[in-house]
Design an enzyme around this catalytic site. Structure first.
Site, PDB file in Angstrom:
ATOM      1  N   ILE A 243       0.989  -1.236   0.141  1.00  0.00           N
ATOM      2  CA  ILE A 243      -0.036   0.332   0.053  1.00  0.00           C
ATOM      3  C   ILE A 243       1.094   0.852  -0.447  1.00  0.00           C
ATOM      4  O   ILE A 243       1.224   1.358   0.728  1.00  0.00           O
ATOM      5  CB  ILE A 243      -0.601  -0.079   1.286  1.00  0.00           C
ATOM      6  CG1 ILE A 243      -2.282  -1.663   1.401  1.00  0.00           C
ATOM      7  CG2 ILE A 243      -2.067   1.429   1.414  1.00  0.00           C
ATOM      8  CD1 ILE A 243      -2.075  -1.757   0.175  1.00  0.00           C
TER       9      ILE A 243
ATOM     10  N   GLY B  55     -15.214   6.252  -0.260  1.00  0.00           N
ATOM     11  CA  GLY B  55     -16.775   6.886  -0.072  1.00  0.00           C
ATOM     12  C   GLY B  55     -18.067   5.261   0.159  1.00  0.00           C
ATOM     13  O   GLY B  55     -16.969   4.670   0.707  1.00  0.00           O
ATOM     14  N   GLY B  56     -19.283   5.508  -0.174  1.00  0.00           N
ATOM     15  CA  GLY B  56     -19.648   4.498   0.335  1.00  0.00           C
ATOM     16  C   GLY B  56     -19.318   3.045   0.525  1.00  0.00           C
ATOM     17  O   GLY B  56     -20.219   2.006   0.555  1.00  0.00           O
TER      18      GLY B  56
ATOM     19  N   LYS C 250      -9.097  -1.184  -4.073  1.00  0.00           N
ATOM     20  CA  LYS C 250     -10.406  -0.799  -3.310  1.00  0.00           C
ATOM     21  C   LYS C 250     -10.966  -2.038  -1.845  1.00  0.00           C
ATOM     22  O   LYS C 250     -11.406  -2.817  -2.687  1.00  0.00           O
ATOM     23  CB  LYS C 250     -12.308  -0.908  -4.182  1.00  0.00           C
ATOM     24  CG  LYS C 250     -13.137  -0.280  -3.396  1.00  0.00           C
ATOM     25  CD  LYS C 250     -14.050  -0.163  -4.738  1.00  0.00           C
ATOM     26  CE  LYS C 250     -13.946   1.767  -5.306  1.00  0.00           C
ATOM     27  NZ  LYS C 250     -15.419   2.312  -5.388  1.00  0.00           N
TER      28      LYS C 250
ATOM     29  N   ASP D  78     -24.324   3.917 -11.677  1.00  0.00           N
ATOM     30  CA  ASP D  78     -24.220   4.969 -10.283  1.00  0.00           C
ATOM     31  C   ASP D  78     -23.201   5.977 -11.603  1.00  0.00           C
ATOM     32  O   ASP D  78     -22.175   6.350 -10.995  1.00  0.00           O
ATOM     33  CB  ASP D  78     -23.595   4.178  -9.316  1.00  0.00           C
ATOM     34  CG  ASP D  78     -23.140   5.507  -8.517  1.00  0.00           C
ATOM     35  OD1 ASP D  78     -23.332   7.135  -8.712  1.00  0.00           O
ATOM     36  OD2 ASP D  78     -22.652   5.048  -7.665  1.00  0.00           O
TER      37      ASP D  78
END
Length: 784
Positions: free
Chosen positions: A14, A21-22, A41, A134
């Site tokens: 990382i 976000g959601g 993600k 979306d």
């Protein structure tokens, strides 16, 4: 969240936090196994911990991972470690579209180019049955070189929608929701069309069409209010405003039904705006409008019949190479063949071919060396942009096309990717003799006799080198031409398809093979196979005129006439003088627009098919005497072929010689029992209907529909079928056509069939009026 920075998940180190976000937190990471940067993600714990949510996530993520398109962010893997689940995605260096919009007013050219890329990614997903749900500016990434990437495909469904109870937190997403999404109704791909329209409005104006201080105010506006006209917010064309308006129709039935049609309309806007030198968009994401170029056959400096073939062949090879470059519009070889023995100056050719630049020149063979002198000319000013002398040993003549192609791109300041460069360099046979045979074959005209000569040359080329893909593609084309004009059996058509498949096994991206095999599959009723090949063409060159035409061709056979019109008009806008696009006229014939058909058939004024169908267009308009001139001319040009026999039969009908007409059509049916082109059987069927032979009509119509031609709307409109509409057998065949048409429409466009699949009486008993104001067939055979 930041605590993960510096840690590792499996073999991913990382590096940085990109956002959250959601639907999870996104990190930049280093894949230590493949030595590349990726985006990771992490999914919310509530999804990873609930088995039904987790199962649904895996299904959606796998579907999204199956997408392979340049405008869709690639999903590399789905991983689990401990109680964490995460998606490994392509890392994109660039900016979110919302940041680009916030940076200031965007140029219209840039908006159109970006919108086409987004639409192309959505089209690819919709064809695989994947809905985004979306689409918003924060889910679109713009790479540093202007490449669009749509993020989070298929993932919006996982969370079951948006929590509308959180004031302010969801304003960004709510603003893009479709009316049916707001109402909680079942969604199909048209919800993405709406969200795409919101995005297009936002790119053009800088603001969203539906706004408010809180969620419920926005939702009320989406359901009940019209957005402020774009013209009040920005300078844009009426056509662009119409396109945006159609994407934002509150009724999904009035909205664009597919991204194909959105792309076609946007492409026509771009093509109209693309005259003059290339223009640029924002500095952060520049993408040029494409200059249009034609490469004319070269001229030999010396009278050398032995080397005469190189003039057209070299031009053809340069054209074939440049076709792979997205930043350039290049006219195909078929459009410039007429100049092979009839040279024209640059301004004249430029006007005839609708191009801004002409590549022309001379060649000379001296011993074992070929020298090619080329000039790039601006057709508007008739000024030379650059001139270059290129030479190569004759045994390496294929290098001339590579050098010339690259110099053209540099001269026009057209950027091209490594992939495009690799496709341009298709290579040459291992033996120079094989390449010479191939070039000689390419130089032959397209008459039946010349095609036979070309086939002999290609067989020699393949005998010398059996691994040269373009030779197989050209062989397939020439075999197909001979088979079509000489009415040979299905075996010859299958031989042509075998040649194209062999070419693609050697080079899967060879555009000529993809184009011709897709058309062959369309003829033979392999509609879904044709669609897959066309999709591959769009992936290789997204705005290739031949790909748009191939799609319009497929839509014509399967009865998607509105879509067919859009595609062929896009092809004609991109390449307005291509004689192969003459058969776009059939789309207009089946739509009832006979005057438009007449104009399109004029693309090939000396071709037998175009002459015959100019006559048919006039016949359908009721201008029988003028029609006879064309029909008789076509019949004389090909007296024993398909076109000659059918149209001699129509001429006999106009003259009142019904028995003679029937004799000719029956001769045609008997002469070609194994014809693999299902449309041919349809045209035999409506000729039989016109001449009063119902049994012959139904026999041929059944073969057409079962063979792959189920243009249901065309059957409804065709006035030549009026004599059989009341017959029960016609009703049965019409119902069969409708079922096949709706099944294909649902498969390809994702549109559900109508609830009642029965054929209505009005569909059977009358033809719809023609689009130009005509009213169908009258008594006595005159067509109004």
């Amino acid at each position: 969240m930041a605590l993960l920075i510096g840690r590792s998940l499996l073999h991913y180190d990382i590096v940085d936090l990109l956002g959250e976000g959601g639907m999870g937190v996104v990190y930049r990471a280093r894949d230590t196994r493949l030595d590349r940067d990726v985006a990771i993600k992490l999914l919310p714990r509530r999804i990873a911990s609930e088995s039904h949510e987790l199962a649904r996530f895996k299904v959606e993520a796998k579907a999204a991972a199956a997408l392979n398109h340049p405008n869709v962010a690639t999903i590399h893997a789905i991983e689990e470690v401990g109680d964490e689940m995460f998606i490994v995605m392509e890392f994109i260096e660039g900016s979110e579209l919302q940041e680009v919009i916030a940076g200031g007013q965007l140029k219209v050219e840039y908006v159109v180019e970006t919108a086409i890329q987004i639409a192309d990614g959505l089209r690819a997903a919709h064809r695989k049955g994947i809905i985004h749900r979306d689409i918003k500016s924060s889910n679109i990434m713009i790479g540093t070189h202007g490449q669009v990437k749509i993020m989070d495909f298929g993932l919006a469904k996982i969370d079951g929608g948006v929590d509308l109870t959180k004031s302010g937190a969801t304003l960004g997403t709510v603003s893009y929701m479709s009316p049916e999404q707001v109402r909680g109704e079942a969604l199909d791909h048209r919800t993405d069309v709406w969200s795409y329209g919101v995005l297009l409005y936002e790119m053009l104006s800088g603001v969203r069409p539906f706004t408010g201080d809180y969620d419920q105010a926005i939702l009320y506006a989406i359901l009940n209010l019209d957005p402020k006209p774009l013209a009040a917010l920005t300078v844009t064309s009426d056509r662009l405003s119409e396109i945006v308006g159609k994407t934002l129709e509150k009724s999904c039935d009035l909205r664009y039904q597919s991204m194909d049609r959105v792309i076609a309309d946007l492409t026509s806007v771009r093509t109209t705006a693309a005259s003059g030198p290339p223009k640029t968009g924002p500095d952060s994401a520049t993408k040029e409008l494409r200059p249009a170029l034609a490469v004319l056959p070269f001229t030999s400096i010396r009278d050398d019949p032995e080397m005469e073939f190189l003039g057209f062949a070299l031009a053809d090879q340069i054209i074939g190479s440049l076709m792979y470059v997205k930043g350039l519009l290049v006219r195909p070889s078929s459009a410039v063949r007429k100049y092979q023995n009839n040279p024209a100056d640059a301004p004249t050719a430029g006007k005839e071919l609708h191009v801004e630049f002409i590549l022309t020149g001379y060649y000379l063979r001296e011993g074992d060396v070929i020298r090619l002198n080329v000039e790039l000319v601006d057709t508007h000013s008739n000024e030379m942009v650059w001139r270059e002398s290129i030479e190569s040993r004759y045994e390496n003549v294929f290098k001339l096309q590579d050098i010339a192609s690259e110099k053209v791109l540099k001269g026009l300041n057209v950027r091209f990717s490594h992939d495009e460069r690799a496709r341009m360099q298709a290579g040459a046979p291992g033996d120079p003799l094989a390449y010479e045979y191939y070039l000689r074959a390419v130089s032959y005209p397209e008459t039946t006799e010349d095609c036979r000569l070309a086939i002999k040359m290609l067989e020699r080329s393949i005998a010398v080198d059996s691994n040269y893909a373009p030779a197989y593609a050209e062989l397939g084309y020439r075999i197909g031409q001979v088979a079509a004009h000489a009415m040979l059996g299905i075996e010859e058509h299958l031989k042509a398809q075998d040649a194209f498949r062999k070419a693609l096994s050697l080079n899967e991206n060879l555009l000529t093979a993809l184009w011709h095999l897709s058309v062959g599959y369309t003829h033979a009723g392999k509609s879904e196979d044709a669609a897959e090949l066309i999709d591959r063409m769009f992936r290789v060159t997204p705005d290739n005129a031949m790909a748009h035409f191939a799609l319009g061709y497929l839509y014509r056979y399967t009865g998607l006439l509105e879509e067919s019109v859009r595609e062929v008009e896009t092809a004609l806008a991109l390449d307005p003088k291509n004689p192969r696009f003459r058969s776009a006229g059939f789309t207009y014939v089946y739509s009832g627009d006979y005057r438009k058909a007449y104009q399109v058939f004029d693309l090939d004024p000396e071709g037998t098919l175009a002459i015959a169908w100019k006559g048919m267009s006039l016949f359908l308009l009721g201008e029988n005497q003028r029609a006879l001139e064309y029909l008789d001319r076509a019949a004389a040009m090909e007296p024993d072929g398909y076109i000659g026999l059918r149209h001699a039969g129509i001429s006999a009908y106009i003259r009142g010689e019904l028995e003679e007409g029937l004799r000719l059509v029956r001769m045609l049916e008997k002469a070609n029992p194994n014809d693999s082109d299902s449309e041919h059987w349809y045209l035999i069927a409506n000729a039989y209907a016109l001449l009063g032979d119902k049994a012959g009509c139904f026999r041929a119509l059944k073969r057409a529909i079962e063979g792959g031609f189920f243009c249901y709307p065309g059957l409804i409109k065709d006035p030549m079928l009026d004599t059989v509409r009341s017959d029960e057998e016609f009703r049965r065949l019409l119902a069969l056509s409708k079922r096949k048409h709706e099944a294909f429409k649902e498969k390809i466009l994702g549109l559900s069939a109508t609830p009642n699949s029965q054929v209505s009486g009005s569909e059977v008993t009358r033809a719809e009026p023609a689009r130009d104001g005509g009213s169908g067939r009258k008594h006595g055979g005159d067509i109004a």
